[in-house]
Scaffold this active site. Structure first.
Site, mmCIF file in Angstrom:
data_model
loop_
_atom_site.group_PDB
_atom_site.id
_atom_site.type_symbol
_atom_site.label_atom_id
_atom_site.label_comp_id
_atom_site.label_asym_id
_atom_site.label_seq_id
_atom_site.Cartn_x
_atom_site.Cartn_y
_atom_site.Cartn_z
ATOM 1 N N GLU A 118 28.587 -38.142 -10.403
ATOM 2 C CA GLU A 118 27.855 -36.880 -10.471
ATOM 3 C C GLU A 118 26.411 -37.094 -10.947
ATOM 4 O O GLU A 118 25.483 -36.435 -10.467
ATOM 5 C CB GLU A 118 28.594 -35.906 -11.403
ATOM 6 C CG GLU A 118 28.143 -34.481 -11.231
ATOM 7 C CD GLU A 118 29.166 -33.465 -11.738
ATOM 8 O OE1 GLU A 118 30.286 -33.852 -12.117
ATOM 9 O OE2 GLU A 118 28.825 -32.280 -11.761
ATOM 10 N N GLU B 127 24.575 -38.441 -8.139
ATOM 11 C CA GLU B 127 24.306 -37.373 -7.164
ATOM 12 C C GLU B 127 23.116 -36.531 -7.625
ATOM 13 O O GLU B 127 22.228 -36.187 -6.832
ATOM 14 C CB GLU B 127 25.557 -36.490 -7.003
ATOM 15 C CG GLU B 127 25.403 -35.422 -5.931
ATOM 16 C CD GLU B 127 26.594 -34.476 -5.862
ATOM 17 O OE1 GLU B 127 27.631 -34.731 -6.515
ATOM 18 O OE2 GLU B 127 26.486 -33.453 -5.153
ATOM 19 N N CYS C 65 33.964 -29.965 -11.677
ATOM 20 C CA CYS C 65 35.248 -30.459 -12.218
ATOM 21 C C CYS C 65 36.241 -29.359 -12.527
ATOM 22 O O CYS C 65 37.405 -29.628 -12.776
ATOM 23 C CB CYS C 65 35.051 -31.340 -13.433
ATOM 24 S SG CYS C 65 33.532 -31.093 -14.270
ATOM 25 N N SER D 16 28.255 -29.850 -6.701
ATOM 26 C CA SER D 16 28.464 -31.293 -6.593
ATOM 27 C C SER D 16 29.667 -31.563 -5.701
ATOM 28 O O SER D 16 30.670 -30.849 -5.757
ATOM 29 C CB SER D 16 28.724 -31.870 -7.984
ATOM 30 O OG SER D 16 29.291 -33.154 -7.869
ATOM 31 N N LYS E 173 44.569 -26.268 -12.235
ATOM 32 C CA LYS E 173 44.770 -27.647 -11.768
ATOM 33 C C LYS E 173 46.014 -27.754 -10.883
ATOM 34 O O LYS E 173 46.099 -28.630 -10.032
ATOM 35 C CB LYS E 173 44.895 -28.596 -12.965
ATOM 36 C CG LYS E 173 43.587 -28.832 -13.703
ATOM 37 C CD LYS E 173 42.645 -29.746 -12.941
ATOM 38 C CE LYS E 173 41.290 -29.842 -13.641
ATOM 39 N NZ LYS E 173 40.272 -30.481 -12.770
ATOM 40 N N GLU F 142 44.687 -26.851 -7.625
ATOM 41 C CA GLU F 142 43.798 -27.901 -7.117
ATOM 42 C C GLU F 142 44.595 -29.071 -6.536
ATOM 43 O O GLU F 142 44.282 -29.574 -5.453
ATOM 44 C CB GLU F 142 42.894 -28.398 -8.252
ATOM 45 C CG GLU F 142 41.910 -29.463 -7.813
ATOM 46 C CD GLU F 142 41.132 -30.031 -8.989
ATOM 47 O OE1 GLU F 142 39.896 -29.939 -8.973
ATOM 48 O OE2 GLU F 142 41.747 -30.560 -9.924
ATOM 49 N N GLU G 168 43.223 -30.806 1.208
ATOM 50 C CA GLU G 168 42.332 -31.966 1.377
ATOM 51 C C GLU G 168 42.556 -33.041 0.317
ATOM 52 O O GLU G 168 41.987 -34.122 0.406
ATOM 53 C CB GLU G 168 40.867 -31.507 1.390
ATOM 54 C CG GLU G 168 40.367 -30.833 0.126
ATOM 55 C CD GLU G 168 40.569 -29.322 0.094
ATOM 56 O OE1 GLU G 168 41.477 -28.824 0.799
ATOM 57 O OE2 GLU G 168 39.839 -28.649 -0.648
ATOM 58 N N CYS H 176 37.566 -26.375 -21.260
ATOM 59 C CA CYS H 176 38.973 -26.706 -21.009
ATOM 60 C C CYS H 176 39.841 -26.575 -22.260
ATOM 61 O O CYS H 176 41.041 -26.326 -22.152
ATOM 62 C CB CYS H 176 39.095 -28.123 -20.479
ATOM 63 S SG CYS H 176 38.029 -28.411 -19.075
#
Lengths: 409, 572, 155
Positions: free
Chosen positions: B278, B281, B298, B318, B357, B360, B365, B502
């Site tokens: 990141e 990036e 994230c 990102s 999560k 996710e 994908e 989190c």
């Protein structure tokens, strides 16, 4: 007694502005526009007019609170969401004398200092909505509504809101929630709408019948008005007589008239033998004393409430368990569901009463219902929940033997 | 200031204080169910009613403001009668399968019924029998347990501004549901799970993977690997008898080995990896002049939020996968290769502070390893239940480390769990990337703490890098609207869906107390201070994974395994 | 009713009263009036135009007795069963109408001609028992008059 609220209703084409004008219509408004807003409020205060929607709050005081608040703009809302079972008085004014109401709202707007008026009318009142729409159009054309009314510099407009089928929206905070595009759940008071109402701004909410008194008060003076009927809560009152009575209907009478006189002299007597009456719709407690006077204080003293003046007569053929069941069904259906105590209380009360109706009650449940009624009165957020058990608990108190006969073996 | 008396004792409080809060000053705790600090009072439950002299009825103390000279009574027979009866009424309409309920130990209704001495429910009646909402891969709603306090609705609307749950129907039929009762899985729910954190009863919970994980652990043909997110170590102890604020990284690793996991790694490692990608990036975007601000990726709650409500900002986000998913794709490639295990044999489990999560891990994908990259996601609460079920005395466990290959981590990785942590970690590495030097003042205080939106400017050589951090999706909206309007001054923005980051995730021990979330965050900052490495690029295991496998950040292999794409999900 | 019609109505209402949440109820009523129910696409349209979350719009629709997301019959019969009507035999009227229509309260006939609802007070207590069919009022109902009214609507 000279009619004040219903003086126009029997005239042909009474809805038409020309008919209204021909008999002194909008003269009160003309007079008001020459007064200061405080003077208007003072006159209303002098009249000692109290709200006719149920809560009986002094109108002059409400307007005075609203006008003194800082927030801008202010609003005036006419509560035409008549829904208390047994009540059909506002409908008479809405349908037959809309200009009386419009004139009153404009005066109210002038008094509290706003150009924004609303009428929240029951969605089921289709003919009345049509009448109101037409009346607003006519009033605009004649210059009683719109910009610079009668060249006074005062501008005022009225917009209609239609209810969509919810009794609790007749409660003023729920009504405002509904206007704001929300579910019609009542809010906690304080703050009162006079402080924080429609869109959070100071708002005067007045019932149709309440407002219909205003033009006469302006023309004849508050002192004149204060001498009509009971001194404690003066004025004419529209009584809606229904149920098991020979001549049901709306009767304009001074407050304080004995119940017996209303039923016997105006209502043509009870159909069958008198058993009990709900003097203020299904939100009130049953009374069995025909000599009680129909004013706010006397009825309260007798353990009930005058509320909207919906007098429902019940004869001796009727089971009080059925009356209790009908009323608690109504409140369970119309509870907004927000307050735990109202939602769950009406749910359980309904189950218990239904069991009694079917002969399967438990003896100890009668006292449980009485306690529930007290707790709901103590803790429910709005008027609906506070009084939802009134008819039921009064039925148990006055006709306990009927319930006890239905206790399961 | 107003002076009033409560139960005969005087107290002076500022104007606008509620009776409930004034009572707190006198050490009087007025019972309540729908009120929760951090949410607007909505006075649904009516339990907090108190007597005020001169008033005909009880007043809800959560919302009623004090006035001068007010005389309040919080413990009269009338008040107690009302409270008890309301609790009875709630209990009789509550699907009370307490022994098997998730919230058996943390149920506010159960606690209240006990504390108020409700010995008998005098009402009898029908229980609700609604269908469960199991449409979401992350969250299950059970309307039969719901007491309609409205906390979940308020957190979803007011705090998160996601607004997918609300009251529907009226009166006896009222319930909390979604648009057209489609279910959480079919609306814009971000799976943040804050509704779970505020629910007083067991009406909302995570979709559990405990059974599946036990089955995998018991299967001798499977090689079960596990990763734990940074925030777990800051809160797991709360569920297992340790005081809040205890760092339990070591005990956590030990407990996982005792549960039978074949390889115990750590998500903090892949947090470091995320920073490598990141930060590179970000530097690339700045130097190449492409789309800015860059926004962190994230947090899967935030990502789904963005895909529904701000899909036009996809180019700003990102492309880095989250640490969970980076770990997942490496577990079945890099680790499989190193350990010589056929990837199909590997079951990849993660322990997350997060309900999103779970969603996710199931995104279609997320199969870049050629397999489902992460098989099962457990929340902190689920792991705690497994540890209890296994009879492990957690508090008495010795400390162990995660296995080095994908378990060694830097302080930058560990602070990911607190709001601002990703930003701070990224800046530590980005600075090095641009300047070739190490950032001297490594603690970037302005991005720490619990303010909803935090901003800072960091001088990186001649460039003033402007950054912003938002936690809680309502706060995120404010920053995102600026970006959308083209008025955002920032280069880099960190967004975390949950208030506090989190550590306050929907999978953490039940609490909506922001101060507690701050304490958990502090645990991570404390660990950061004492770790041998504090920058992601210094982590030897990170160096090794690039050296042995990935080659370089943003390289071909990284691109394939560690980066992802987003979808415009539209509105409902 | 066509989609275009409710859209036109909503646009009219929002033009007159503004695009704000306080226009929600008038918009919903307009849609209900022209379409007979509130279709899902209409909710999406209102969400976009008034910036109100879909679940809130759904919450409002399901709060009010006169709004619905389900297609209703051509004739919506609202029979009052509040106490004044109840004391004048409304339960008997309900039985008669249910029998004549072959549906129960709360149901819509399979041919989509009739929806029967038992509703609270319609403010027609002096002419109890009473009902409304769409926007038309029927008062002082008797078994005979109720039967006749239904028969006429059935055609």
């Amino acid at each position: 007694m000279e009619k004040i609220l219903t003086k126009n209703i029997d005239k042909p084409n009474s809805q038409d502005i020309e008919v209204y004008l021909a008999d002194g219509g909008y003269k009160a408004l003309e007079k008001v526009l020459t007064l200061k807003p405080e003077e208007v409020i003072d006159e209303v205060k002098k009249s000692r007019l109290v709200g006719r929607g149920g809560a009986a709050f002094p109108v002059g005081l409400k307007w005075s609170f609203t006008s003194k608040e800082d927030g801008e703009p202010k609003f005036i809302v006419c509560n035409a969401d008549e829904g208390e079972p047994g009540t059909f008085k506002d409908r008479v004014i809405l349908r037959n004398d809309p200009h009386l109401l419009l004139e009153a709202i404009i005066i109210g707007g002038y008094a509290i200092g706003t150009s924004h008026g609303y009428i929240y009318v029951r969605g089921e009142y289709y003919p009345e909505i049509e009448v109101l729409e037409k009346a607003i159009k006519q009033a605009k054309e004649k210059g009683y509504l719109g910009n610079n009314i009668l060249r006074s510099g005062f501008s005022f407009n009225i917009q209609l809101y239609k209810g969509a089928g919810s009794y609790v929206c007749g409660e003023e905070t729920a009504l405002l929630e509904s206007m704001e595009g929300n579910r019609g759940s009542p809010d906690c008071r304080p703050p009162f709408p006079a402080q924080s109402g429609f869109l959070g701004k100071p708002t005067a909410v007045n019932n149709v019948e309440t407002l219909a008194n205003i033009p006469a008060i302006i023309i004849n003076g508050g002192n004149w008005y204060s001498k009509i009927g009971s001194p404690g809560s003066p004025g004419p009152k529209l009584f809606c007589l229904s149920g098991q009575v020979n001549k049901p209907g709306v009767y304009e009478l001074p407050t304080g008239i004995p119940l017996r006189e209303l039923i016997e002299n105006y209502g043509g007597g009870v159909r069958g033998e008198f058993k009990a009456v709900l003097p203020g719709g299904v939100s009130s407690s049953l009374l069995t004393d025909l000599d009680v006077k129909l004013d706010y204080k006397s009825i309260a003293k007798a353990g009930s409430m005058l509320g909207s003046g919906a007098v429902i007569v019940i004869n001796s053929d009727t089971s009080m368990i059925d009356v209790a069941k009908n009323t608690i069904d109504f409140f369970a259906h119309e509870s907004c569901g927000k307050c735990s105590v109202c939602r769950e209380g009406t749910r359980r009360a309904r189950e218990i009463i239904t069991r009694f109706a079917n002969g399967g009650g438990r003896a100890e449940e009668l006292d449980l219902l009485l306690e529930l009624g007290e707790v709901m009165y103590d803790t429910a957020c709005c008027g609906l929940g506070q009084v939802a058990m009134s008819a039921t608990t009064s039925a148990i108190k006055l006709f306990r033997d009927e319930f006890e006969q239905k206790v399961r073996e | 200031m107003f002076t009033l008396t409560i139960n005969g004792e005087k107290v002076t409080v500022p104007e606008g204080t509620s009776i409930m809060n004034a009572a707190k000053q006198l050490r009087i705790d007025i019972p309540h169910l729908c009120y929760l600090e951090g949410l607007e009072p909505e006075y649904h439950c009516r339990i907090c009613g108190v007597e005020i002299e001169g008033e005909p009825r009880l007043a809800p103390s959560c919302v009623r403001a004090v006035s001068e000279g007010m005389k309040v009574h919080t413990n009269t027979a009338r008040v107690r009668r009302a409270r008890k009866m309301i609790v009875e009424l709630l209990l009789v309409n509550h699907s009370a399968d307490c022994p098997t309920c998730e919230r058996n130990q943390t149920c506010e209704l159960l606690k209240l019924a006990f504390e108020l001495g409700v010995k008998k429910v005098r009402f009898e009646g029908e229980k609700p029998s609604y269908e469960l909402d199991e449409t979401s891969p992350a969250i299950i709603r059970d309307p039969n347990k719901c007491i309609l306090c409205g906390r979940c609705v308020r957190v979803c609307h007011d705090v998160q501004t996601v607004s997918v749950i609300g009251f529907i129907n009226r009166g006896l039929d009222i319930k909390v549901s979604t648009f057209m009762e489609k279910g959480l899985g079919n609306v814009e729910c971000t799976n943040c799970g804050q509704c779970i954190q505020v629910c007083p009863v067991g009406a909302i919970k995570e979709k559990s993977a405990v059974d599946e994980v036990w089955a995998a652990l018991a299967n001798p043909k499977k090689h079960v690997v596990v990763q734990e997110a940074p925030a777990i170590r800051a809160a797991l102890g709360e569920e297992l008898g340790l005081p809040p604020g205890t760092l339990v990284a070591g005990k956590m690793h030990t407990a996982l080995r005792r549960l039978g996991f074949d390889a115990v790694f750590d998500t903090n490692f892949s947090a470091d990896l995320t920073i490598m990608e990141e930060a590179n990036e970000l530097v690339k975007r700045i130097t190449e002049g492409s789309v800015l601000p860059q926004i962190t990726s994230c947090c899967p709650g935030w990502i789904k939020f963005m895909e529904h409500f701000y899909p036009d900002l996809i180019p700003n986000v990102s492309t880095c996968k989250s640490p969970q998913q980076m770990f997942g794709s490496l577990a079945k490639t890099y680790y499989a290769q190193k350990a010589g295990i056929y990837p199909a044999k590997i079951v990849s489990v993660s322990v997350m502070p997060c309900t999103a999560k779970k969603f996710e891990a199931q995104r279609p994908e997320m199969t870049d390893s050629g397999f489902r990259d992460v098989d099962y996601v457990l929340t902190t609460r689920e792991l705690a239940r497994m540890i209890k079920e296994a009879g492990i005395d957690f508090a008495g466990l010795p400390d162990e480390s995660a296995s080095q290959l994908m378990g060694l981590y830097s302080g930058a990785g560990t602070i990911f769990g607190a709001t601002g942590g990703v930003m701070e970690a990224a800046l530590r590495t980005a600075y090095k990337l641009v300047t070739g030097k190490e950032l001297e003042r490594i603690d970037i205080e302005p991005v720490r703490g619990l303010d909803g939106i935090k901003t800072a400017t960091v001088n990186v050589d001649s460039l003033e890098v402007k950054v912003a951090v938002a936690h809680g999706l309502g706060n995120a909206r404010k920053i995102l609207d600026e970006v959308r309007a083209g008025k955002s001054p920032y280069h880099f923005i960190e967004i975390m869906a949950c208030p506090g980051g989190c550590v306050g995730g929907g999978g953490q021990p039940i609490s909506f107390d922001l101060a507690l979330r701050g304490i958990r965050g502090q645990v991570l900052y404390n660990e950061d201070r004492v770790l041998p490495y504090r920058r992601s690029h210094d982590n030897p295991s990170i160096k090794k994974v690039y050296q042995d496998y990935l080659k370089e950040p943003l390289g071909e292999k990284s691109h394939h395994l560690l980066h992802t794409k987003y979808t415009n999900r539209g509105r409902v | 009713m066509s989609t275009a019609l409710w859209k036109t109505k909503v646009d009219e209402v929002t033009k007159q009263r503004g695009k704000a949440r306080e226009t929600l109820l008038p918009c919903l009523e307009a849609i209900q009036e022209v379409s007979g129910y509130i279709p899902q696409e209409a909710v999406s349209y209102l969400r976009e135009n008034l910036d109100v979350p879909s679940v809130d719009i759904y919450g409002v629709i399901t709060f009010y007795g006169m709004l619905t997301t389900k297609e209703q019959g051509k004739y919506v019969i609202r029979l009052c069963n509040s106490l004044p009507c109840y004391l004048n035999n409304s339960e008997n009227m309900l039985e008669v109408i249910e029998r004549e229509l072959g549906i129960k309260a709360g149901e819509t006939s399979p041919d989509k001609n009739f929806t029967l609802e038992v509703v609270p007070c319609l403010g027609l207590c002096d002419k109890a028992p009473a009902m409304m069919i769409n926007d038309k009022i029927y008062e002082n109902l008797t078994e005979e008059s109720a039967k006749k009214i239904i028969a006429e609507l059935k055609g």
